[in-house]
Design an enzyme around this catalytic site. Structure first.
Site, PDB file in Angstrom:
ATOM      1  N   VAL A   1     -12.240   9.526  -7.970  1.00  0.00           N
ATOM      2  CA  VAL A   1     -13.598   9.878  -7.543  1.00  0.00           C
ATOM      3  C   VAL A   1     -13.867  11.383  -7.590  1.00  0.00           C
ATOM      4  O   VAL A   1     -14.986  11.822  -7.384  1.00  0.00           O
ATOM      5  CB  VAL A   1     -13.955   9.326  -6.141  1.00  0.00           C
ATOM      6  CG1 VAL A   1     -13.973   7.814  -6.131  1.00  0.00           C
ATOM      7  CG2 VAL A   1     -13.022   9.873  -5.075  1.00  0.00           C
TER       8      VAL A   1
ATOM      9  N   LYS B   1      -2.528   8.242  -7.780  1.00  0.00           N
ATOM     10  CA  LYS B   1      -1.887   6.965  -7.428  1.00  0.00           C
ATOM     11  C   LYS B   1      -0.841   6.587  -8.484  1.00  0.00           C
ATOM     12  O   LYS B   1       0.163   5.952  -8.190  1.00  0.00           O
ATOM     13  CB  LYS B   1      -2.930   5.849  -7.301  1.00  0.00           C
ATOM     14  CG  LYS B   1      -3.849   6.001  -6.070  1.00  0.00           C
ATOM     15  CD  LYS B   1      -4.919   4.927  -6.045  1.00  0.00           C
ATOM     16  CE  LYS B   1      -5.659   4.773  -4.725  1.00  0.00           C
ATOM     17  NZ  LYS B   1      -6.678   5.716  -4.415  1.00  0.00           N
TER      18      LYS B   1
ATOM     19  N   SER C   1      -7.765   9.420  -7.160  1.00  0.00           N
ATOM     20  CA  SER C   1      -6.959   8.220  -7.437  1.00  0.00           C
ATOM     21  C   SER C   1      -6.032   8.338  -8.645  1.00  0.00           C
ATOM     22  O   SER C   1      -5.157   7.488  -8.812  1.00  0.00           O
ATOM     23  CB  SER C   1      -7.864   7.014  -7.637  1.00  0.00           C
ATOM     24  OG  SER C   1      -8.110   6.418  -6.401  1.00  0.00           O
TER      25      SER C   1
END
Ligand code: GLU
Length: 306
Positions: A260, A65, A62
Site C-alpha cells: 500500500v 511480507k 506488504s
C-alpha cells in the site's frame, strides 16, 4: 528490454494515476504525491534501466511480507512456518478478519495477507527484539543488495500509533494459539518491516534475484534457496496482488507482490526483475499506474508465465 519500451509503459501508466488515491489509513501515507510514477527493470546480468520517478523513496509495506517469509523459512524451516499459516488465497481484503475465527485449525490463509504475515513474523528468531530487528534489516539489505537500506521512522510511528486492526488480528490469533510470546514485540517487528524505505532500483534487484532462481544477478551469489524461491513465487502468483490476484494472473501473469506504499515487484522468470512505484492506489490497494505499466510490458514482451 529497451529503454524506449519502459518509457512507453510509463507514458501509458501516467494516464491512469488520476483514477486512484494514496492509502490514508496509515496517516503518513496519505500525504504522498499521487502523480508520482516510476519503474526500474533489472536483467539477469544485473543491468538496470529506469524511467520516471524511480529515485523516489517509499515504504515497502506488504512487499516486505515476501522478505519476512524468506527469513522465517531460512531460520525455522517449512514445517515450523507452515504450522502457523496456510498457502491458500482468500479473495478477502489484505487486512480482513472475517474468517480468522472460523477456521478449523485457526491458521491464517497465507503469508501475503496481514494475519499470515504477522504469524510468519512472530517466528523470526533472536535473543532480544533488537536482535530480531537486526536480522530483518540484514535480510532486507542482502535481498536488495543495498547495505544502506533503512527504516522510515515516520511511517513506522504513524502505523504503530494507528494499527488497531493489526492489533485486533494478532490478539485474536494469540487467543487461538497461533501466536506465542509478546504480541507487541511481534507487531513492532512487523511494522518495522512494512516501513523499510526503498526505491524502485532496490526492489528491482530483489525481484531480479527471485526471477533468477535465488541467485543475485549483481554478484552471482546464491541468496535464496531454490525450494524457497519456488514456494515464494507460487504464493506471489496466487496471493500477491490482494483480492485482485486472479485477474492479475490472467492479465499480467507474473509472480508479483504489491504494497500500500505504492510499490509492486514483478518477476519475469529467467529474464527480468521489475519494480514500479506509484502511490495512487485502486480500491483493492494496488498501485494503478504500476498495474498499467506491468500490463503494458507483459503484453508487449510476452512476459506472462501462462
Ligand atoms: N503495513 C500495512 C498494514 O499492515 C501493510 C499493508 C499492505 O501493504 O498491504 O496494513
Amino acid at each position: 528490454m529497451k529503454q524506449e519500451l519502459i518509457q512507453c509503459a510509463l507514458t501509458h501508466g501516467r494516464r491512469f494515476v488520476r483514477y486512484g488515491k494514496p492509502a490514508s489509513y496509515i496517516p503518513e501515507l496519505a500525504s504522498k504525491d499521487p502523480s508520482k510514477l516510476g519503474i526500474a527493470v533489472c536483467d539477469m546480468e544485473g543491468n538496470v534501466i529506469t524511467a520516471g520517478d524511480c529515485k523516489e523513496k517509499f515504504s515497502m509495506q506488504s512487499i516486505s511480507k515476501v522478505m519476512a517469509l524468506i527469513l522465517a523459512l531460512e531460520q525455522n524451516g517449512f514445517d515450523n512456518v507452515f504450522s502457523k499459516v496456510g498457502m491458500e488465497p482468500t479473495g478477502d481484503a489484505f487486512n480482513s478478519m472475517v474468517r480468522l475465527d472460523h477456521l478449523i485449525n485457526n491458521k491464517p490463509f497465507n503469508p501475503m495477507i496481514n494475519a499470515g504475515a504477522i504469524a510468519v513474523t512472530s517466528t523470526i528468531r533472536g535473543a532480544t527484539l533488537e536482535e530480531r530487528k537486526e536480522a530483518c534489516l540484514a535480510c532486507a539489505r542482502k535481498l536488495t543488495g543495498n547495505p544502506d537500506l533503512g527504516v522510515d521512522y515516520e511511517v513506522f510511528l504513524s502505523e504503530s500509533e494507528t494499527g488497531f486492526r493489526n492489533r485486533a488480528i494478532i490478539y485474536l490469533m494469540r487467543s487461538n494459539g497461533i501466536i506465542e510470546g509478546n504480541c507487541e514485540e511481534h507487531l513492532e517487528l512487523y511494522f518495522l518491516m512494512c516501513a523499510l524505505a526503498c526505491n524502485c532500483r532496490d526492489l528491482a534487484f530483489f525481484a531480479a534475484t527471485l526471477a533468477n532462481n535465488g541467485v543475485s544477478p549483481m554478484t552471482g551469489e546464491r541468496l535464496i534457496q531454490p525450494r524457497v524461491v519456488r514456494l515464494v513465487r507460487s504464493l506471489m502468483v496466487t496471493c500477491g496482488m490482494y483480492d485482485y490476484s486472479g485477474e492479475f494472473a490472467a492479465t499480467v501473469g507474473m509472480p508479483s507482490k504489491s504494497g500500500v506504499g505504492g510499490g509492486i515487484i514483478s518477476c519475469a522468470i529467467g529474464k527480468y526483475g521489475i519494480a514500479t512505484y506509484g502511490p495512487s492506489l485502486d480500491d483493492k490497494g494496488n498501485s494503478i499506474g504500476g498495474l498499467k505499466m506491468l500490463e503494458y510490458l507483459s503484453d508487449n514482451m510476452g512476459l506472462s508465465i501462462f
